[in-house]
Design an enzyme around this catalytic site. Structure first.
Site, PDB file in Angstrom:
ATOM      1  N   TYR A   1     -22.848  64.302 -29.686  1.00 13.41           N
ATOM      2  CA  TYR A   1     -22.971  64.055 -28.253  1.00 13.41           C
ATOM      3  C   TYR A   1     -23.585  62.683 -27.982  1.00 13.41           C
ATOM      4  O   TYR A   1     -23.078  61.896 -27.181  1.00 13.41           O
ATOM      5  CB  TYR A   1     -23.814  65.144 -27.580  1.00 13.41           C
ATOM      6  CG  TYR A   1     -23.985  64.881 -26.095  1.00 13.41           C
ATOM      7  CD1 TYR A   1     -23.058  65.352 -25.182  1.00 13.41           C
ATOM      8  CD2 TYR A   1     -25.050  64.113 -25.617  1.00 13.41           C
ATOM      9  CE1 TYR A   1     -23.187  65.081 -23.823  1.00 13.41           C
ATOM     10  CE2 TYR A   1     -25.188  63.825 -24.271  1.00 13.41           C
ATOM     11  CZ  TYR A   1     -24.259  64.319 -23.382  1.00 13.41           C
ATOM     12  OH  TYR A   1     -24.381  64.031 -22.043  1.00 13.41           O
TER      13      TYR A   1
ATOM     14  N   ASP B   1     -21.735  68.502 -23.174  1.00 18.07           N
ATOM     15  CA  ASP B   1     -22.981  69.221 -23.429  1.00 18.07           C
ATOM     16  C   ASP B   1     -22.903  70.562 -22.706  1.00 18.07           C
ATOM     17  O   ASP B   1     -21.854  70.916 -22.142  1.00 18.07           O
ATOM     18  CB  ASP B   1     -24.204  68.396 -22.993  1.00 18.07           C
ATOM     19  CG  ASP B   1     -24.264  68.189 -21.483  1.00 18.07           C
ATOM     20  OD1 ASP B   1     -23.352  68.664 -20.764  1.00 18.07           O
ATOM     21  OD2 ASP B   1     -25.221  67.560 -21.018  1.00 18.07           O
TER      22      ASP B   1
ATOM     23  N   GLU C   1     -30.276  58.945 -24.107  1.00 25.53           N
ATOM     24  CA  GLU C   1     -29.530  60.148 -24.490  1.00 25.53           C
ATOM     25  C   GLU C   1     -30.339  61.020 -25.452  1.00 25.53           C
ATOM     26  O   GLU C   1     -30.263  62.245 -25.402  1.00 25.53           O
ATOM     27  CB  GLU C   1     -28.173  59.772 -25.091  1.00 25.53           C
ATOM     28  CG  GLU C   1     -27.230  59.118 -24.096  1.00 25.53           C
ATOM     29  CD  GLU C   1     -26.887  60.024 -22.908  1.00 25.53           C
ATOM     30  OE1 GLU C   1     -26.983  61.253 -23.044  1.00 25.53           O
ATOM     31  OE2 GLU C   1     -26.533  59.482 -21.840  1.00 25.53           O
TER      32      GLU C   1
END
Ligand code: SF4
Length: 228
Positions: free
Chosen positions: A130, A148, A47
Site C-alpha cells: 500500500y 486500504d 503514508e
C-alpha cells in the site's frame, strides 16, 4: 466475483461513477500538508504514519516530524528516544527502529533519495504494497491504484462484492478493480476522491447514502433503499 467490470455496461457505470465522484470532490476535498507539497520523502512518511491513525491526528505529528527530520539523512541519524516520543501517539512505537533503519537504507543504498521503483520501495524496512503504491501514485505521478480498508469498504458496497479474506485489502480482486477504475493520468485525484468519500460519506457504520455522489451506481444503496 472477479471480473466485475468485464462487461461494457459496467465500464459505462464506471465512467458515471468517476464523473460524479470528481464533481463532488471539487467541493469536498480534504486538505492535508502531505497533499500540498508531495515530495517522495514527505509522501512516504505520511503514508507510514497514516497506516494506524486517522489523518486529523497525523497532521501535527507529521508537521513536527518533517521539520525535525527533513530528509532521509536526518532520519538515519535520529535518536531513537526522540523518534519514539514523536510517533508513539500514532500507534507506531514498535516500529521506531524500523523507521530509522528505513532512513539508513535510503542513505546507504539510494544515496539519500527515496527510490522510485516499486521493488526498491518494497525492499525498504516497514514499506508494504500500500505504502509503495501510494508513493508511486502521489509523489511519482504514476497511475497506481491504492487499496486500504477504507477503499475496500467503498468498492465492496458499490459493486456488491464479498471476500473471504480476513484482511480484505490484501485480496487482489480489489486491487484489480481499483486499477480498472483509474482514469488515465488522474490516478492521484481519483484515489484522493475515493479516500475522502470513505472518510466523509461512506462511513463504516452509517453510510450517508442520501448525500453520496455515487448513490445511483451503488449496489449497497439499492439494496438498502428503504432504510436510507
Ligand atoms: Fe457508500 Fe452509500 Fe455511497 Fe454506496 S451510496 S458508496 S453505501 S455512501
Amino acid at each position: 466475483m472477479g471480473g466485475v467490470l468485464s462487461g461494457g455496461q459496467k465500464l459505462g457505470d464506471a465512467r458515471v461513477l468517476r464523473r460524479r465522484l470528481f464533481r463532488w470532490h471539487r467541493s469536498h476535498r480534504r486538505q492535508f500538508p502531505w497533499r500540498k507539497n508531495r515530495t517522495l520523502y514527505r509522501v512516504l512518511i505520511a503514508e507510514l504514519f497514516l497506516q494506524r491513525t486517522q489523518a486529523k491526528q497525523v497532521v501535527p505529528v507529521f508537521r513536527s516530524f518533517v521539520r525535525r527530520f527533513s530528509t532521509p539523512a536526518h532520519l538515519a541519524r535520529a535518536n531513537l528516544r526522540l523518534l519514539l516520543r514523536m510517533v508513539k501517539g500514532l500507534g507506531l512505537a514498535g516500529r521506531v527502529p524500523r523507521l530509522r533503519e528505513m532512513g539508513r537504507e535510503i542513505v546507504r543504498v539510494h544515496e539519500g533519495r527515496v527510490p522510485t521503483r516499486r521493488e526498491d520501495l518494497l525492499a525498504l524496512p516497514g514499506v508494504g504494497p500500500y505504502v509503495a503504491a501510494a508513493v508511486l501514485c502521489f509523489a511519482v505521478g504514476r497511475d497506481e491504484p491504492i487499496v486500504d480498508a477504507n477503499v475496500v469498504r467503498v468498492l465492496r458496497r458499490v459493486y456488491g462484492l464479498q471476500t473471504n479474506r480476513s484482511r480484505p485489502h490484501t485480496d487482489n480482486m480489489f486491487w484489480d478493480l481499483a486499477r480498472r477504475l483509474l482514469p488515465k493520468g488522474r490516478a492521484a485525484d481519483f484515489n484522493y476522491a475515493i479516500l475522502d468519500l470513505a472518510a466523509l460519506v461512506c462511513l463504516p457504520r452509517k453510510p450517508r447514502c442520501a448525500e453520496c455522489p455515487v448513490m445511483v451506481s451503488c449496489a449497497w444503496a439499492a439494496d438498502h433503499a428503504e432504510k436510507t
